[in-house]
Design a protein around this motif. Sequence first.
Motif, mmCIF file in Angstrom:
data_model
loop_
_atom_site.group_PDB
_atom_site.id
_atom_site.type_symbol
_atom_site.label_atom_id
_atom_site.label_comp_id
_atom_site.label_asym_id
_atom_site.label_seq_id
_atom_site.Cartn_x
_atom_site.Cartn_y
_atom_site.Cartn_z
ATOM 1 N N ARG A 18 -55.249 -9.930 54.172
ATOM 2 C CA ARG A 18 -56.002 -10.073 55.419
ATOM 3 C C ARG A 18 -55.154 -9.689 56.621
ATOM 4 O O ARG A 18 -55.604 -8.987 57.526
ATOM 5 C CB ARG A 18 -56.493 -11.518 55.560
ATOM 6 C CG ARG A 18 -57.380 -11.745 56.785
ATOM 7 C CD ARG A 18 -57.698 -13.224 56.969
ATOM 8 N NE ARG A 18 -56.521 -14.001 57.319
ATOM 9 C CZ ARG A 18 -55.978 -14.047 58.541
ATOM 10 N NH1 ARG A 18 -56.521 -13.342 59.528
ATOM 11 N NH2 ARG A 18 -54.916 -14.792 58.780
ATOM 12 N N ARG A 19 -53.892 -10.120 56.626
ATOM 13 C CA ARG A 19 -53.030 -9.868 57.773
ATOM 14 C C ARG A 19 -52.589 -8.407 57.861
ATOM 15 O O ARG A 19 -52.475 -7.842 58.952
ATOM 16 C CB ARG A 19 -51.841 -10.822 57.743
ATOM 17 C CG ARG A 19 -52.275 -12.273 57.981
ATOM 18 C CD ARG A 19 -51.141 -13.254 57.897
ATOM 19 N NE ARG A 19 -50.202 -13.104 58.999
ATOM 20 C CZ ARG A 19 -49.165 -13.932 59.199
ATOM 21 N NH1 ARG A 19 -48.972 -14.955 58.378
ATOM 22 N NH2 ARG A 19 -48.349 -13.737 60.206
ATOM 23 N N VAL A 20 -52.351 -7.780 56.721
ATOM 24 C CA VAL A 20 -52.032 -6.347 56.735
ATOM 25 C C VAL A 20 -53.216 -5.556 57.269
ATOM 26 O O VAL A 20 -53.068 -4.621 58.059
ATOM 27 C CB VAL A 20 -51.628 -5.855 55.324
ATOM 28 C CG1 VAL A 20 -51.586 -4.326 55.282
ATOM 29 C CG2 VAL A 20 -50.270 -6.424 54.930
ATOM 30 N N ARG A 21 -54.415 -5.950 56.858
ATOM 31 C CA ARG A 21 -55.626 -5.286 57.362
ATOM 32 C C ARG A 21 -55.699 -5.422 58.878
ATOM 33 O O ARG A 21 -56.034 -4.479 59.594
ATOM 34 C CB ARG A 21 -56.866 -5.888 56.705
ATOM 35 C CG ARG A 21 -58.160 -5.133 57.032
ATOM 36 C CD ARG A 21 -59.358 -5.750 56.321
ATOM 37 N NE ARG A 21 -59.123 -5.859 54.899
ATOM 38 C CZ ARG A 21 -59.022 -7.002 54.231
ATOM 39 N NH1 ARG A 21 -59.135 -8.161 54.870
ATOM 40 N NH2 ARG A 21 -58.800 -7.015 52.936
ATOM 41 N N PHE A 24 -53.335 -2.941 60.735
ATOM 42 C CA PHE A 24 -53.772 -1.552 60.813
ATOM 43 C C PHE A 24 -55.094 -1.391 61.558
ATOM 44 O O PHE A 24 -55.348 -0.330 62.141
ATOM 45 C CB PHE A 24 -53.796 -0.924 59.427
ATOM 46 C CG PHE A 24 -52.408 -0.673 58.916
ATOM 47 C CD1 PHE A 24 -51.711 0.447 59.315
ATOM 48 C CD2 PHE A 24 -51.774 -1.589 58.091
ATOM 49 C CE1 PHE A 24 -50.414 0.675 58.890
ATOM 50 C CE2 PHE A 24 -50.478 -1.372 57.653
ATOM 51 C CZ PHE A 24 -49.792 -0.238 58.053
ATOM 52 N N ASP A 25 -55.908 -2.433 61.581
ATOM 53 C CA ASP A 25 -57.070 -2.402 62.475
ATOM 54 C C ASP A 25 -56.602 -2.288 63.922
ATOM 55 O O ASP A 25 -57.194 -1.576 64.739
ATOM 56 C CB ASP A 25 -57.907 -3.678 62.322
ATOM 57 C CG ASP A 25 -58.762 -3.684 61.067
ATOM 58 O OD1 ASP A 25 -58.934 -2.610 60.457
ATOM 59 O OD2 ASP A 25 -59.255 -4.763 60.694
ATOM 60 N N SER A 26 -55.511 -3.003 64.223
ATOM 61 C CA SER A 26 -55.007 -3.046 65.594
ATOM 62 C C SER A 26 -54.382 -1.720 66.024
ATOM 63 O O SER A 26 -54.561 -1.276 67.163
ATOM 64 C CB SER A 26 -53.975 -4.172 65.732
ATOM 65 O OG SER A 26 -53.359 -4.149 66.991
ATOM 66 N N VAL A 27 -53.638 -1.069 65.105
ATOM 67 C CA VAL A 27 -52.851 0.103 65.518
ATOM 68 C C VAL A 27 -53.530 1.436 65.226
ATOM 69 O O VAL A 27 -53.015 2.492 65.626
ATOM 70 C CB VAL A 27 -51.455 0.100 64.846
ATOM 71 C CG1 VAL A 27 -50.720 -1.191 65.152
ATOM 72 C CG2 VAL A 27 -51.554 0.328 63.336
ATOM 73 N N ALA A 94 -60.599 1.277 59.283
ATOM 74 C CA ALA A 94 -60.308 1.807 60.617
ATOM 75 C C ALA A 94 -59.370 3.008 60.538
ATOM 76 O O ALA A 94 -59.588 4.032 61.197
ATOM 77 C CB ALA A 94 -59.694 0.716 61.500
ATOM 78 N N MET A 95 -58.333 2.906 59.713
ATOM 79 C CA MET A 95 -57.403 4.018 59.543
ATOM 80 C C MET A 95 -58.107 5.214 58.906
ATOM 81 O O MET A 95 -57.922 6.361 59.321
ATOM 82 C CB MET A 95 -56.226 3.584 58.674
ATOM 83 C CG MET A 95 -55.288 2.609 59.343
ATOM 84 S SD MET A 95 -54.318 3.336 60.684
ATOM 85 C CE MET A 95 -53.257 4.425 59.758
ATOM 86 N N LEU A 96 -58.920 4.940 57.907
ATOM 87 C CA LEU A 96 -59.612 6.018 57.201
ATOM 88 C C LEU A 96 -60.600 6.731 58.131
ATOM 89 O O LEU A 96 -60.763 7.956 58.068
ATOM 90 C CB LEU A 96 -60.340 5.450 55.985
ATOM 91 C CG LEU A 96 -60.698 6.447 54.878
ATOM 92 C CD1 LEU A 96 -59.440 7.065 54.284
ATOM 93 C CD2 LEU A 96 -61.502 5.757 53.783
ATOM 94 N N ALA A 191 -49.147 0.392 72.689
ATOM 95 C CA ALA A 191 -50.312 0.033 71.874
ATOM 96 C C ALA A 191 -50.863 -1.344 72.205
ATOM 97 O O ALA A 191 -51.887 -1.754 71.662
ATOM 98 C CB ALA A 191 -49.949 0.101 70.383
ATOM 99 N N GLY A 192 -50.186 -2.078 73.108
ATOM 100 C CA GLY A 192 -50.640 -3.420 73.449
ATOM 101 C C GLY A 192 -50.506 -4.407 72.311
ATOM 102 O O GLY A 192 -51.253 -5.378 72.218
ATOM 103 N N ASP A 193 -49.518 -4.168 71.425
ATOM 104 C CA ASP A 193 -49.397 -4.994 70.224
ATOM 105 C C ASP A 193 -47.943 -5.024 69.765
ATOM 106 O O ASP A 193 -47.488 -4.125 69.056
ATOM 107 C CB ASP A 193 -50.286 -4.414 69.119
ATOM 108 C CG ASP A 193 -50.318 -5.275 67.865
ATOM 109 O OD1 ASP A 193 -49.507 -6.210 67.756
ATOM 110 O OD2 ASP A 193 -51.146 -4.998 66.993
ATOM 111 N N ALA A 194 -47.209 -6.042 70.171
ATOM 112 C CA ALA A 194 -45.811 -6.170 69.748
ATOM 113 C C ALA A 194 -45.705 -6.709 68.329
ATOM 114 O O ALA A 194 -44.831 -6.297 67.558
ATOM 115 C CB ALA A 194 -45.066 -7.100 70.706
ATOM 116 N N ASP A 195 -46.607 -7.620 67.950
ATOM 117 C CA ASP A 195 -46.503 -8.282 66.646
ATOM 118 C C ASP A 195 -46.620 -7.312 65.476
ATOM 119 O O ASP A 195 -45.913 -7.436 64.477
ATOM 120 C CB ASP A 195 -47.571 -9.365 66.513
ATOM 121 C CG ASP A 195 -47.307 -10.556 67.427
ATOM 122 O OD1 ASP A 195 -46.147 -10.704 67.887
ATOM 123 O OD2 ASP A 195 -48.242 -11.330 67.682
#
Length: 243
Positions: A18-21, A24-27, A94-96, A191-195
């Motif tokens: 779930r967290r890996v998803r 990649f949804d975020s980036v 999202a990546m696909l 990207a607005g996403d440090a985590d």
Amino acid sequence: MTQTHFGFETVDEREKARRVRGVFDSVASKYDVMNDLLSGGLHRLWKAYTVKVANLRRGDRALDIAGGTGDLALAFAKKVGKTGEVVHTDINQAMLRVGRDRLLDAGVVLPTVVCDAEKLPFPDGYFDLVSVAFGLRNMTHKDMALAEMCRVLRPGGRLLVLEFSRVAPPLEKAYDWYSFKVLPRLGRLVAGDADSYRYLAESIRMHPGQQDLKALMHKAGFGHVDFHNMTGGVAALHVGIKC
């Protein structure tokens, strides 16, 4: 409850997926821009070398796993021509989606499949080449994924694994500083996403090094395995040949 790693954290296997998803949804929308920025464009050279080593010919069949924004799939499609086949896959929709749109913009239509590398929906011995670039370290059961990649390859077929790896000792301190200080900061600014980029740095450290990955590929069924270090071991290309 089975535990695994998400970066430096120990989490339940289902939680990792779930967290890996989520990462990649975020980036996804900034993935290519961030790759160019964070690697200084080196990822393009690493992928170009991978395409050269792939040595695909007209009519070949290739499977690009964790294909993301489609860099390798696009290059492979040009090599195999109209008589060949390239299947572009990723577990993250999202990546696909970004990759499919990019391929269409380039005038290339490929089979695009959302699938889990640990349970590939393809027949035994179907592909001449399987590739996975910067995706293996995010898989929960790397042994299962590698065995599946071996299964769908024909005898004599090759697996190419392009992944971040262990840098040469003289580079370790500078690389650690860049990874844990600069990467998250750039991720926040661009990207607005440090985590997500902090996870990237941590996941690289938890991924098997060159020799350990070579051993895993042997166990998965590859008779001959070799690797090529690039940029002092920042990335490595492993090549496995199915018996």
